[in-house]
Design a protein around this motif. Structure first.
Motif, PDB file in Angstrom:
ATOM      1  N   GLN A  12      15.073 -10.447 -34.592  1.00 16.94           N
ATOM      2  CA  GLN A  12      14.021 -10.206 -33.626  1.00 16.94           C
ATOM      3  C   GLN A  12      13.897  -8.730 -33.293  1.00 16.94           C
ATOM      4  O   GLN A  12      12.804  -8.210 -33.096  1.00 16.94           O
ATOM      5  CB  GLN A  12      14.273 -11.006 -32.347  1.00 16.94           C
ATOM      6  CG  GLN A  12      13.830 -12.460 -32.449  1.00 16.94           C
ATOM      7  CD  GLN A  12      13.914 -13.152 -31.104  1.00 16.94           C
ATOM      8  OE1 GLN A  12      14.782 -12.841 -30.290  1.00 16.94           O
ATOM      9  NE2 GLN A  12      13.029 -14.093 -30.871  1.00 16.94           N
ATOM     10  N   SER A  13      15.025  -8.045 -33.183  1.00 17.63           N
ATOM     11  CA  SER A  13      14.993  -6.621 -32.855  1.00 17.63           C
ATOM     12  C   SER A  13      14.537  -5.777 -34.029  1.00 17.63           C
ATOM     13  O   SER A  13      14.055  -4.666 -33.848  1.00 17.63           O
ATOM     14  CB  SER A  13      16.381  -6.162 -32.394  1.00 17.63           C
ATOM     15  OG  SER A  13      17.340  -6.354 -33.427  1.00 17.63           O
ATOM     16  N   ASN A  14      14.685  -6.276 -35.249  1.00 18.16           N
ATOM     17  CA  ASN A  14      14.244  -5.559 -36.435  1.00 18.16           C
ATOM     18  C   ASN A  14      13.103  -6.343 -37.070  1.00 18.16           C
ATOM     19  O   ASN A  14      13.317  -7.224 -37.911  1.00 18.16           O
ATOM     20  CB  ASN A  14      15.398  -5.385 -37.433  1.00 18.16           C
ATOM     21  CG  ASN A  14      16.500  -4.513 -36.888  1.00 18.16           C
ATOM     22  OD1 ASN A  14      16.504  -3.302 -37.049  1.00 18.16           O
ATOM     23  ND2 ASN A  14      17.464  -5.140 -36.214  1.00 18.16           N
ATOM     24  N   GLN A  15      11.894  -6.032 -36.606  1.00 20.77           N
ATOM     25  CA  GLN A  15      10.730  -6.791 -37.033  1.00 20.77           C
ATOM     26  C   GLN A  15      10.511  -6.692 -38.541  1.00 20.77           C
ATOM     27  O   GLN A  15      10.180  -7.685 -39.204  1.00 20.77           O
ATOM     28  CB  GLN A  15       9.495  -6.273 -36.288  1.00 20.77           C
ATOM     29  CG  GLN A  15       8.213  -7.022 -36.598  1.00 20.77           C
ATOM     30  CD  GLN A  15       8.198  -8.397 -35.992  1.00 20.77           C
ATOM     31  OE1 GLN A  15       8.993  -8.711 -35.128  1.00 20.77           O
ATOM     32  NE2 GLN A  15       7.301  -9.242 -36.464  1.00 20.77           N
ATOM     33  N   GLU A  16      10.717  -5.514 -39.093  1.00 22.17           N
ATOM     34  CA  GLU A  16      10.481  -5.335 -40.523  1.00 22.17           C
ATOM     35  C   GLU A  16      11.483  -6.140 -41.344  1.00 22.17           C
ATOM     36  O   GLU A  16      11.116  -6.791 -42.332  1.00 22.17           O
ATOM     37  CB  GLU A  16      10.573  -3.852 -40.870  1.00 22.17           C
ATOM     38  CG  GLU A  16      10.159  -3.538 -42.294  1.00 22.17           C
ATOM     39  CD  GLU A  16      10.061  -2.055 -42.548  1.00 22.17           C
ATOM     40  OE1 GLU A  16       9.781  -1.677 -43.694  1.00 22.17           O
ATOM     41  OE2 GLU A  16      10.260  -1.275 -41.600  1.00 22.17           O
ATOM     42  N   SER A  17      12.757  -6.131 -40.937  1.00 17.45           N
ATOM     43  CA  SER A  17      13.761  -6.922 -41.647  1.00 17.45           C
ATOM     44  C   SER A  17      13.463  -8.414 -41.530  1.00 17.45           C
ATOM     45  O   SER A  17      13.641  -9.173 -42.483  1.00 17.45           O
ATOM     46  CB  SER A  17      15.156  -6.617 -41.088  1.00 17.45           C
ATOM     47  OG  SER A  17      15.464  -5.247 -41.243  1.00 17.45           O
ATOM     48  N   PHE A  18      13.005  -8.812 -40.362  1.00 21.30           N
ATOM     49  CA  PHE A  18      12.679 -10.216 -40.150  1.00 21.30           C
ATOM     50  C   PHE A  18      11.542 -10.661 -41.066  1.00 21.30           C
ATOM     51  O   PHE A  18      11.616 -11.714 -41.712  1.00 21.30           O
ATOM     52  CB  PHE A  18      12.290 -10.429 -38.682  1.00 21.30           C
ATOM     53  CG  PHE A  18      11.879 -11.846 -38.363  1.00 21.30           C
ATOM     54  CD1 PHE A  18      12.822 -12.857 -38.303  1.00 21.30           C
ATOM     55  CD2 PHE A  18      10.559 -12.148 -38.129  1.00 21.30           C
ATOM     56  CE1 PHE A  18      12.444 -14.150 -38.016  1.00 21.30           C
ATOM     57  CE2 PHE A  18      10.169 -13.434 -37.843  1.00 21.30           C
ATOM     58  CZ  PHE A  18      11.119 -14.440 -37.781  1.00 21.30           C
ATOM     59  N   MET A  19      10.479  -9.839 -41.152  1.00 18.09           N
ATOM     60  CA  MET A  19       9.350 -10.210 -41.987  1.00 18.09           C
ATOM     61  C   MET A  19       9.707 -10.151 -43.474  1.00 18.09           C
ATOM     62  O   MET A  19       9.245 -10.979 -44.259  1.00 18.09           O
ATOM     63  CB  MET A  19       8.159  -9.293 -41.701  1.00 18.09           C
ATOM     64  CG  MET A  19       7.585  -9.445 -40.297  1.00 18.09           C
ATOM     65  SD  MET A  19       7.357 -11.173 -39.817  1.00 18.09           S
ATOM     66  CE  MET A  19       6.355 -11.797 -41.141  1.00 18.09           C
ATOM     67  N   ASN A  20      10.554  -9.204 -43.858  1.00 18.86           N
ATOM     68  CA  ASN A  20      11.006  -9.176 -45.252  1.00 18.86           C
ATOM     69  C   ASN A  20      11.818 -10.417 -45.584  1.00 18.86           C
ATOM     70  O   ASN A  20      11.724 -10.961 -46.688  1.00 18.86           O
ATOM     71  CB  ASN A  20      11.833  -7.917 -45.502  1.00 18.86           C
ATOM     72  CG  ASN A  20      10.993  -6.656 -45.470  1.00 18.86           C
ATOM     73  OD1 ASN A  20       9.794  -6.701 -45.704  1.00 18.86           O
ATOM     74  ND2 ASN A  20      11.614  -5.530 -45.174  1.00 18.86           N
ATOM     75  N   GLY A  21      12.634 -10.868 -44.629  1.00 17.11           N
ATOM     76  CA  GLY A  21      13.388 -12.099 -44.840  1.00 17.11           C
ATOM     77  C   GLY A  21      12.481 -13.309 -44.970  1.00 17.11           C
ATOM     78  O   GLY A  21      12.702 -14.185 -45.821  1.00 17.11           O
ATOM     79  N   ILE A  22      11.437 -13.364 -44.136  1.00 15.99           N
ATOM     80  CA  ILE A  22      10.478 -14.467 -44.229  1.00 15.99           C
ATOM     81  C   ILE A  22       9.773 -14.461 -45.580  1.00 15.99           C
ATOM     82  O   ILE A  22       9.579 -15.508 -46.216  1.00 15.99           O
ATOM     83  CB  ILE A  22       9.447 -14.374 -43.085  1.00 15.99           C
ATOM     84  CG1 ILE A  22      10.123 -14.675 -41.733  1.00 15.99           C
ATOM     85  CG2 ILE A  22       8.299 -15.335 -43.310  1.00 15.99           C
ATOM     86  CD1 ILE A  22      10.608 -16.085 -41.573  1.00 15.99           C
ATOM     87  N   CYS A  23       9.401 -13.263 -46.050  1.00 10.07           N
ATOM     88  CA  CYS A  23       8.724 -13.168 -47.355  1.00 10.07           C
ATOM     89  C   CYS A  23       9.651 -13.617 -48.487  1.00 10.07           C
ATOM     90  O   CYS A  23       9.224 -14.309 -49.412  1.00 10.07           O
ATOM     91  CB  CYS A  23       8.257 -11.738 -47.595  1.00 10.07           C
ATOM     92  SG  CYS A  23       6.957 -11.205 -46.466  1.00 10.07           S
ATOM     93  N   GLY A  24      10.929 -13.229 -48.410  1.00 11.98           N
ATOM     94  CA  GLY A  24      11.876 -13.667 -49.428  1.00 11.98           C
ATOM     95  C   GLY A  24      12.073 -15.167 -49.421  1.00 11.98           C
ATOM     96  O   GLY A  24      12.143 -15.808 -50.485  1.00 11.98           O
ATOM     97  N   ILE A  25      12.156 -15.753 -48.226  1.00 13.57           N
ATOM     98  CA  ILE A  25      12.316 -17.206 -48.123  1.00 13.57           C
ATOM     99  C   ILE A  25      11.085 -17.917 -48.684  1.00 13.57           C
ATOM    100  O   ILE A  25      11.197 -18.937 -49.388  1.00 13.57           O
ATOM    101  CB  ILE A  25      12.562 -17.605 -46.661  1.00 13.57           C
ATOM    102  CG1 ILE A  25      13.938 -17.087 -46.202  1.00 13.57           C
ATOM    103  CG2 ILE A  25      12.486 -19.117 -46.491  1.00 13.57           C
ATOM    104  CD1 ILE A  25      14.211 -17.306 -44.747  1.00 13.57           C
ATOM    105  N   MET A  26       9.900 -17.393 -48.387  1.00 17.08           N
ATOM    106  CA  MET A  26       8.683 -18.010 -48.905  1.00 17.08           C
ATOM    107  C   MET A  26       8.611 -17.907 -50.423  1.00 17.08           C
ATOM    108  O   MET A  26       8.150 -18.843 -51.100  1.00 17.08           O
ATOM    109  CB  MET A  26       7.461 -17.356 -48.272  1.00 17.08           C
ATOM    110  CG  MET A  26       7.242 -17.698 -46.812  1.00 17.08           C
ATOM    111  SD  MET A  26       5.751 -16.914 -46.161  1.00 17.08           S
ATOM    112  CE  MET A  26       4.504 -17.609 -47.239  1.00 17.08           C
ATOM    113  N   ALA A  27       9.060 -16.769 -50.974  1.00 18.04           N
ATOM    114  CA  ALA A  27       9.055 -16.624 -52.431  1.00 18.04           C
ATOM    115  C   ALA A  27      10.005 -17.624 -53.082  1.00 18.04           C
ATOM    116  O   ALA A  27       9.655 -18.280 -54.082  1.00 18.04           O
ATOM    117  CB  ALA A  27       9.436 -15.193 -52.804  1.00 18.04           C
TER     118      ALA A  27
END
Length: 354
Positions: A12-27
């Motif tokens: 939550q504190s690292n928005q960019e890391s969070f969104m990169n993680g979401i993109c990796g999970i979706m891939a």
């Protein structure tokens, strides 16, 4: 459980890391879904193309839309785009940078799906099996005796191994290998294309628009951080507001008991601690103690956000007026604070002469 809580707080504190993680999970999810997906070509000439192209195109569109839904910055982008201008002007380049950033992350899962689908070749085989030259893979003498409709029906059954019954007319294995080979070639070309585009974007863009890129990146981060801090401040204020309201309610109900306890012998220590807590809660209220006032503050935050010009020597209203004059074509010195500095220097010289 604590480890998962700490990990979630970090994301939550690292928005960019969070969104990169979401993109990796979706891939990974897109690749896993394709492997678990049961591909069933209808093997009918009228529906093969629609089914094969649908499997190639529809899931990527769904993954692309899902990427926008799961991205928290979409609401922030819409809010920044639709908000009234007020005291703070809107920069289209910042909105464009935010939209491009969201789009790039949302395209990862669709690209993975398309790449995996083309590499596998089943959908491509189903869509284009009726378009191959039947004479290259079949018995010419038998094919010549068949009508055009019968030839199309034979070609449409190539993707279906279980129901293909024209082995003496057409070599199904050779035709399917040929189409899958073309599909894999398109898959590698697709991967090469998106890799080349990504390389050009990351390598060439800083050479021409580095200053503009840094500006848009900075202010997009600022908008994200400002929104988070505003939400945290609202939560702290709501917590203090509720605490003070509940305390005043119980103090009003049990006024006599409270007065009785105040005259006890150990009142100094307990009263001092209570007084300190009350002061801290009062400070967190920031002078806003009425519901209508809080509603006005929240409404003004949306309709008229403060100008991005921090000053110590003048009120907020004057600072906003100065920034508005700069935006509307007035003297830029007022927005930067230079004009006020000059006024102070002239007043000091006049005073020394007297």
């Amino acid at each position: 459980m604590d480890k998962f809580r700490m990990m979630f707080q970090f994301l939550q504190s690292n928005q960019e890391s969070f969104m990169n993680g979401i993109c990796g999970i979706m891939a990974l999810a897109s690749a896993q879904m394709y492997s678990a997906f049961e591909f069933s070509c209808p093997c009918i000439a009228e529906y093969n193309y629609s089914y094969g192209i649908g499997i190639l195109v529809v899931p990527p569109i769904w993954f692309f839309m899902l990427g926008f839904v799961l991205n928290n910055n979409v609401s922030m982008l819409a809010e920044e785009w639709k908000r009234p201008t007020g005291r703070r002007s809107k920069d289209p380049s910042i909105l464009r940078y935010m939209f491009i950033s969201i789009t790039q992350r949302s395209l990862i899962a669709p690209m993975v799906w398309i790449s995996v689908t083309l590499m596998d070749g089943k959908s491509f085989l189903c869509a284009f099996s009726v378009n191959i030259d039947i004479y290259e893979f079949g018995n010419s003498s038998l094919i010549a005796e068949m009508s055009e409709m019968d030839r199309i029906k034979v070609l449409a059954k190539i993707p279906c191994k279980n129901i293909f019954d024209s082995h003496e007319v057409l070599s199904r294995e050779a035709a399917s290998r040929y189409i899958k080979c073309i599909s894999q070639a398109f898959g590698w070309l697709f991967l090469l294309l998106i890799t080349l585009v990504a390389f050009l974007i990351r390598a060439i863009r800083p050479c021409f628009t580095q200053a503009a890129f840094l500006k848009t990146k900075y202010w997009s981060h600022y908008i994200d951080i400002e929104r988070k801090l505003f939400d945290e401040t609202c939560k702290e204020h709501a917590k203090s507001f509720a605490k003070v309201c509940i305390q005043q309610y119980f103090e009003g109900i049990s006024g006599e008991m409270h007065n009785f306890h105040r005259h006890r012998s150990n009142k100094n220590d307990s009263d001092d601690e209570d007084e300190d807590k009350k002061k801290s809660d009062e400070d967190k209220l920031l002078g806003i103690r009425v519901q209508d006032d809080m509603n006005t503050v929240l409404r003004n935050w949306h309709t008229c956000k403060p100008a991005l010009a921090l000053r110590k020597d003048e009120p907020d209203g004057q600072a906003c007026d100065g920034l508005n004059r700069e935006v509307n074509g007035g003297p830029p010195g007022l927005a930067n604070g230079h004009a006020h500095d000059l006024a102070k220097k002239e007043w000091a010289v006049y005073y020394s002469k007297v």
